[in-house]
Design an enzyme around this catalytic site. Structure first.
Site, PDB file in Angstrom:
ATOM      1  N   LYS A   1      -3.864  -9.441  -5.024  1.00  0.00           N
ATOM      2  CA  LYS A   1      -3.987  -9.150  -3.695  1.00  0.00           C
ATOM      3  C   LYS A   1      -4.864  -7.981  -3.249  1.00  0.00           C
ATOM      4  O   LYS A   1      -6.289  -9.404  -2.328  1.00  0.00           O
ATOM      5  CB  LYS A   1      -2.876  -8.732  -2.992  1.00  0.00           C
ATOM      6  CG  LYS A   1      -3.199  -8.936  -1.087  1.00  0.00           C
ATOM      7  CD  LYS A   1      -1.956  -7.565  -0.269  1.00  0.00           C
ATOM      8  CE  LYS A   1      -2.516  -7.376   1.187  1.00  0.00           C
ATOM      9  NZ  LYS A   1      -2.277  -5.490   0.812  1.00  0.00           N
TER      10      LYS A   1
ATOM     11  N   ASP B   1      -0.297 -11.745   1.693  1.00  0.00           N
ATOM     12  CA  ASP B   1       0.323 -10.251   2.381  1.00  0.00           C
ATOM     13  C   ASP B   1       1.601 -10.389   2.561  1.00  0.00           C
ATOM     14  O   ASP B   1       2.573 -11.177   2.570  1.00  0.00           O
ATOM     15  CB  ASP B   1      -0.508  -9.120   3.258  1.00  0.00           C
ATOM     16  CG  ASP B   1      -0.136  -9.827   4.765  1.00  0.00           C
ATOM     17  OD1 ASP B   1       0.077 -11.062   4.928  1.00  0.00           O
ATOM     18  OD2 ASP B   1      -0.609 -10.022   5.593  1.00  0.00           O
TER      19      ASP B   1
END
Length: 202
Positions: free
Chosen positions: A112, A130
């Site tokens: 991420k 997320d």
């Protein structure tokens, strides 16, 4: 869905403040379990004093902890930032690498975090997964799991590659403004007509 979101969020972009890929890397590490608003307040002061890998690599851990305390999980985050800074200096001559494979080898940097930097700084198509992206893609039934890596791979199959980076930013904006966890405003949602999880009056 993508075209509707583009109309609704024409200025969608990364909301973290930064002046370099290294600063964005630090800010993204700090953003774990923390709002971008809080991170931006912390980094405004932090980056005015320390802005380069060399600064953080030589800082005592306690100094970093104190500076980032309000972002939460400060013990882990401070260690990640210091170790990441050292690795960038030792292995990449002080420059943040530009490939996912190299970036995820840095301490404290997962997919991420790497994707945030690659998409935002380098314009490399990257899907950031997320909590907002996880929640909304499950509601839309694009995916049926909570594993970020699996979600990233599933979305890569169905999204136009040119929209990868933007899609995540738009879903994050949508999650903050409309599709709020536990209290979604489905009546105000521009993609509700496409959503199998739409609820009635809200």
């Amino acid at each position: 869905i993508v075209s509707h979101l583009k109309q609704e969020y024409p200025d969608s972009k990364c909301s973290l403040h930064f002046k370099s890929s290294f600063q964005l890397l630090v800010a993204t590490i700090l953003s774990a379990q923390c709002t971008d608003i809080r991170v931006n307040k912390v980094t405004q002061n932090l980056f005015s004093q320390y802005s380069k890998p060399e600064d953080f690599a030589t800082l005592p851990l306690e100094t970093i902890k104190k500076a980032i305390y309000s972002t939460g999980f400060y013990n882990n985050k401070s260690k990640s930032i210091k170790d990441m800074s050292k690795a960038v200096i030792e292995h990449y001559e002080g420059e943040v690498p530009q490939t996912l494979e190299e970036m995820v080898k840095l301490p404290g940097v997962g997919r991420k975090t790497a994707n945030v930097v690659l998409g935002t700084i380098h314009g490399i198509p990257s899907i950031v997964v997320d909590t907002h992206v996880t929640r909304i893609t499950n509601l839309l039934q694009f995916v049926k799991n909570k594993n970020a890596v699996k979600i990233e791979k599933e979305l890569a199959k169905i999204l136009n590659k040119n929209d990868w980076t933007l899609f995540a930013h738009m879903l994050i904006d949508h999650g903050r403004a409309v599709c709020i966890a536990n209290r979604p405003k489905c009546n105000n949602c521009v993609i509700a007509i496409f959503c199998p999880s739409k609820i009635g009056d809200s």
